[in-house]
Design an enzyme around this catalytic site. Structure first.
Site, PDB file in Angstrom:
ATOM      1  N   ASP A  67       0.823  -1.211   0.000  1.00  0.00           N
ATOM      2  CA  ASP A  67       0.000   0.000   0.000  1.00  0.00           C
ATOM      3  C   ASP A  67       0.858   1.263   0.000  1.00  0.00           C
ATOM      4  O   ASP A  67       2.069   1.209   0.208  1.00  0.00           O
ATOM      5  CB  ASP A  67      -0.973   0.005   1.197  1.00  0.00           C
ATOM      6  N   ASN A 136      -7.184  -3.383  14.183  1.00  0.00           N
ATOM      7  CA  ASN A 136      -8.574  -3.583  13.753  1.00  0.00           C
ATOM      8  C   ASN A 136      -8.708  -4.771  12.798  1.00  0.00           C
ATOM      9  O   ASN A 136      -9.770  -4.980  12.223  1.00  0.00           O
ATOM     10  CB  ASN A 136      -9.112  -2.313  13.076  1.00  0.00           C
ATOM     11  N   HIS A 138      -6.950  -5.182   9.987  1.00  0.00           N
ATOM     12  CA  HIS A 138      -6.664  -4.932   8.571  1.00  0.00           C
ATOM     13  C   HIS A 138      -5.369  -5.600   8.131  1.00  0.00           C
ATOM     14  O   HIS A 138      -4.456  -5.810   8.920  1.00  0.00           O
ATOM     15  CB  HIS A 138      -6.703  -3.433   8.222  1.00  0.00           C
ATOM     16  N   GLU A 143      -9.536  -2.371   5.278  1.00  0.00           N
ATOM     17  CA  GLU A 143     -10.116  -2.054   6.585  1.00  0.00           C
ATOM     18  C   GLU A 143     -11.354  -2.915   6.865  1.00  0.00           C
ATOM     19  O   GLU A 143     -11.889  -3.543   5.944  1.00  0.00           O
ATOM     20  CB  GLU A 143     -10.503  -0.566   6.598  1.00  0.00           C
TER      21      GLU A 143
HETATM   22  P1  PGA Z   1       2.286  -1.859  12.736  1.00  0.00           P
HETATM   23  O1  PGA Z   1       1.114  -1.787  11.676  1.00  0.00           O
HETATM   24  O2  PGA Z   1       3.264  -2.861  12.182  1.00  0.00           O
HETATM   25  O3  PGA Z   1       2.860  -0.484  12.764  1.00  0.00           O
HETATM   26  O4  PGA Z   1       1.676  -2.321  14.029  1.00  0.00           O
HETATM   27  C1  PGA Z   1       0.596  -2.966  11.187  1.00  0.00           C
HETATM   28  C2  PGA Z   1      -0.508  -2.662  10.213  1.00  0.00           C
HETATM   29  O5  PGA Z   1      -1.224  -1.650  10.421  1.00  0.00           O
HETATM   30  O6  PGA Z   1      -0.688  -3.428   9.271  1.00  0.00           O
END
Ligand code: PGA
Length: 241
Positions: A67, A136, A138, A143
């Site tokens: 992304d 969450n 994702h 999302e």
């Molecule tokens: P993080 O993010 O590695 O900073 O915890 C993970 C994500 O949002 O996919």
């Protein structure tokens, strides 16, 4: 799903780096799907160490990132292109021509998403996709209440994601509210998937993704249907399993 529980972040990072290095050793022109965020930082450090010891090289490797923020110039230090450059691309021998990122500045977003998908396809698909997981649920920026059939597309970021990612920006107002992300279908088409998670704050979502019903409200739960997923998590993230 194979679940590997390790003692700590360092061990998680080393194991993930070894898996990526093995993939590249077996197939030097592997197509890697790469992730950003805090979780894979240690894995990139370990990969750079392996590269410096001449145990792996990236000469022929092709990469596609999951992304990119929409509306951020690649040169912006908060862009995922900048993150990848700082943490991996500038430190190994990957060819710039072999690096692919969703185009956060695309004028014709749909056309650029279609092009991203077709590039992945032309190169034979993603051999190994690395994933983190959001609190969450994702994966990429897919999302909650995701469409499991989506390919690369423009997404509206969830409030929880904007808040979580605001730690990288001066203020929450600066966090982009949209991003371009591979879709769940793109991710599920990868031949192998490694998902990394560490820390107590990921325990609940890991439990839901692994043991819960497959459900668009926890996008990562779809991974239960993939036939080659390895989850590498530390004890804390595994504490509710
Ligand atoms: P993080 O993010 O590695 O900073 O915890 C993970 C994500 O949002 O996919």
């Amino acid at each position: 799903m194979r679940i590997i529980v390790v003692d700590n972040y360092e061990e998680m990072s080393k194991k993930a780096a070894l898996m990526v290095a093995s993939q590249v050793t077996l197939k030097p022109d592997s197509v890697l799907g790469l992730a950003t965020g805090d979780t894979p930082l240690g894995m990139y450090e370990e990969l750079v160490k392996l590269y410096n010891k001449q145990e792996v090289d990236f000469k022929e490797v092709r990469t596609f990132n999951l992304d990119e923020y929409y509306g951020l110039d690649p040169e912006n230090p908060q862009s995922y292109y900048s993150y990848m450059t700082r943490n991996l691309f500038n430190k190994v021998d990957i060819s710039k021509n072999n690096i692919n990122m969703p185009d956060g500045m695309a004028k014709d977003v749909n056309a650029s998403c279609v092009l991203y998908e077709s590039k992945i396809k032309t190169l034979g698909g993603i051999d190994m996709q690395v994933l983190g997981i959001g609190g969450n649920g994702h994966i990429g920026f897919n999302e909650p209440n995701v469409n499991f059939e989506a390919q690369t597309h423009l997404v509206n970021l969830d409030e929880q994601t904007i808040e979580a990612n605001s730690r990288f920006f001066k203020s929450i107002e600066e966090v982009p509210v949209k991003a371009i992300s591979m879709g769940i279908k793109t991710i599920m088409n990868s031949k192998k998937i490694i998902l990394l998670a560490n820390g107590l704050n990921k325990a609940e979502v890991i439990e839901k993704a692994v043991n819960g019903k497959i459900n668009p409200s926890i996008p990562a739960s779809i991974l239960q249907l993939h036939n080659d997923v390895t989850i590498i998590i530390d004890k804390e993230a595994a504490s509710l399993l």
